[in-house]
Design a protein around this motif. Sequence first.
Motif, mmCIF file in Angstrom:
data_model
loop_
_atom_site.group_PDB
_atom_site.id
_atom_site.type_symbol
_atom_site.label_atom_id
_atom_site.label_comp_id
_atom_site.label_asym_id
_atom_site.label_seq_id
_atom_site.Cartn_x
_atom_site.Cartn_y
_atom_site.Cartn_z
ATOM 1 N N UNK A 74 -6.227 1.847 11.940
ATOM 2 C CA UNK A 74 -4.928 1.455 12.470
ATOM 3 C C UNK A 74 -4.432 0.216 11.741
ATOM 4 N N UNK A 75 -3.107 0.073 11.750
ATOM 5 C CA UNK A 75 -2.499 -1.179 11.318
ATOM 6 C C UNK A 75 -1.990 -1.888 12.565
ATOM 7 N N UNK A 76 -2.516 -3.089 12.811
ATOM 8 C CA UNK A 76 -2.115 -3.880 13.970
ATOM 9 C C UNK A 76 -1.046 -4.874 13.533
ATOM 10 N N UNK A 93 2.669 -3.913 17.436
ATOM 11 C CA UNK A 93 2.051 -2.689 17.921
ATOM 12 C C UNK A 93 0.971 -2.199 16.981
ATOM 13 N N UNK A 94 0.375 -1.071 17.343
ATOM 14 C CA UNK A 94 -0.651 -0.436 16.517
ATOM 15 C C UNK A 94 -0.108 0.878 15.963
ATOM 16 N N UNK A 95 -0.373 1.117 14.681
ATOM 17 C CA UNK A 95 0.139 2.312 14.023
ATOM 18 C C UNK A 95 -0.994 2.980 13.240
ATOM 19 N N UNK A 96 -1.059 4.317 13.289
ATOM 20 C CA UNK A 96 -2.148 5.013 12.592
ATOM 21 C C UNK A 96 -2.088 4.802 11.083
ATOM 22 N N UNK A 97 -3.260 4.619 10.515
ATOM 23 C CA UNK A 97 -3.372 4.397 9.072
ATOM 24 C C UNK A 97 -4.455 5.295 8.509
ATOM 25 N N UNK A 98 -4.224 5.762 7.301
ATOM 26 C CA UNK A 98 -5.276 6.461 6.563
ATOM 27 C C UNK A 98 -5.184 6.021 5.115
ATOM 28 N N UNK A 99 -6.298 6.106 4.426
ATOM 29 C CA UNK A 99 -6.276 5.622 3.061
ATOM 30 C C UNK A 99 -7.488 6.052 2.270
ATOM 31 N N UNK A 287 -5.051 -4.643 8.891
ATOM 32 C CA UNK A 287 -5.532 -3.279 8.696
ATOM 33 C C UNK A 287 -6.953 -3.202 9.222
ATOM 34 N N UNK A 288 -7.196 -2.255 10.117
ATOM 35 C CA UNK A 288 -8.531 -2.063 10.686
ATOM 36 C C UNK A 288 -9.050 -0.693 10.257
ATOM 37 N N UNK A 289 -10.097 -0.668 9.450
ATOM 38 C CA UNK A 289 -10.706 0.581 9.000
ATOM 39 C C UNK A 289 -11.805 0.942 9.990
ATOM 40 N N UNK A 290 -11.653 2.108 10.630
ATOM 41 C CA UNK A 290 -12.542 2.497 11.725
ATOM 42 C C UNK A 290 -13.487 3.645 11.387
#
Length: 355
Positions: A74-76, A93-99, A287-290
């Motif tokens: 997610x991107x916080x 807010x929080x938004x979905x992220x992929x990379x 950016x939070x990589x989960x």
Amino acid sequence: MSQPSSLPPRSAFGSLAAIAVVVLAGAVALAFTAGWLSPNRLTPTRIVDALAPPAGPALGHRRNHAKGICFTGVFESNGNGAQLSRAQVFSRGQYPALGRFNLATPDPDAPDATVRVRGMGLQISTPDGEVWRTAMIDPPFFAVATPEAFYELLQTSHSKDPDAMKTFTAAHPEFTAFGDWAKSAPWTASYAEEPYHSLNAFIFVDSSGVEKAVRWSLLPQAQVVPITKDDLAKLGPDHLEHEIEDRVVKAPQRWTMAVTVANPGDPTSDPSKAWPEGRPTIEVGTLVVQKIEVERDGPCRDINFDPTILPNGMRVSDDPFPAARSSAYAKSYDLRTSEVKYYPYRQQTTTGTRP
């Protein structure tokens, strides 16, 4: 006896002529874009071809940054970016992220310690349907000033002339700074310890229509532990992928997104020139990589991290690189997606179907 058909009215001839002009204009534009009318013009095909190693490209893979691994998270957004851009991604807010973490090489099997530049492709999506894609690398500035110089650099790298690089550097002195960085910057043993920079300048537009030239960086929150190239080689050819998988299983990894605003007169068309210290910099989120997933069946595999895909509130600047990268990325994407049999999805090899 049938009467000869009457001639079409003048308006019909006009319409046909207009159609012909449009078709011809489109054909000419296509020919120009493809380089058919100007054989010396730099085209996406020429750039992509120049990226290939002497043995040829790795079919089914990206033509550059071919070695990589997917991530999701997610991107916080902390809301601070809203003062710069009306894009929803900067609303709190929080938004979905992929990379995708990657190495700047056309060889998907290249040992980690043989590739100096590391990168991150990133996509952030927002509820309004907008998407922001960016492709960043760890050097603080780019190697050369123009797409044409980059093409020359690729050609020089394939040259057998022992003086080729010296000749190239004399013609493109900005490359010296990049060479110095490559020699002196510390290596790390983790993608999580790298910063990633946009390098190219973009324009952010706020809710009042005010425009500002910016560059952005993702700065690691992980502790940076320098390592030598030789020590990295001893960890194994694919250490970076194994390490980031293990690290993210233990805890999500974070990068602070910092947006730097240009002063009047700062160069926006030349990514080889870093902006001077002291420019306003705003931390806009994290950016939070989960989760890490292998590329073969991962969510990043079919993403083209085209840097010109921007949400409302951002646009390209006078920097020529994003457009050049966009066209080259599209060419690479078309090639690799037509070569799936050379790099099949894992489930294709076991069930005959794609996930």
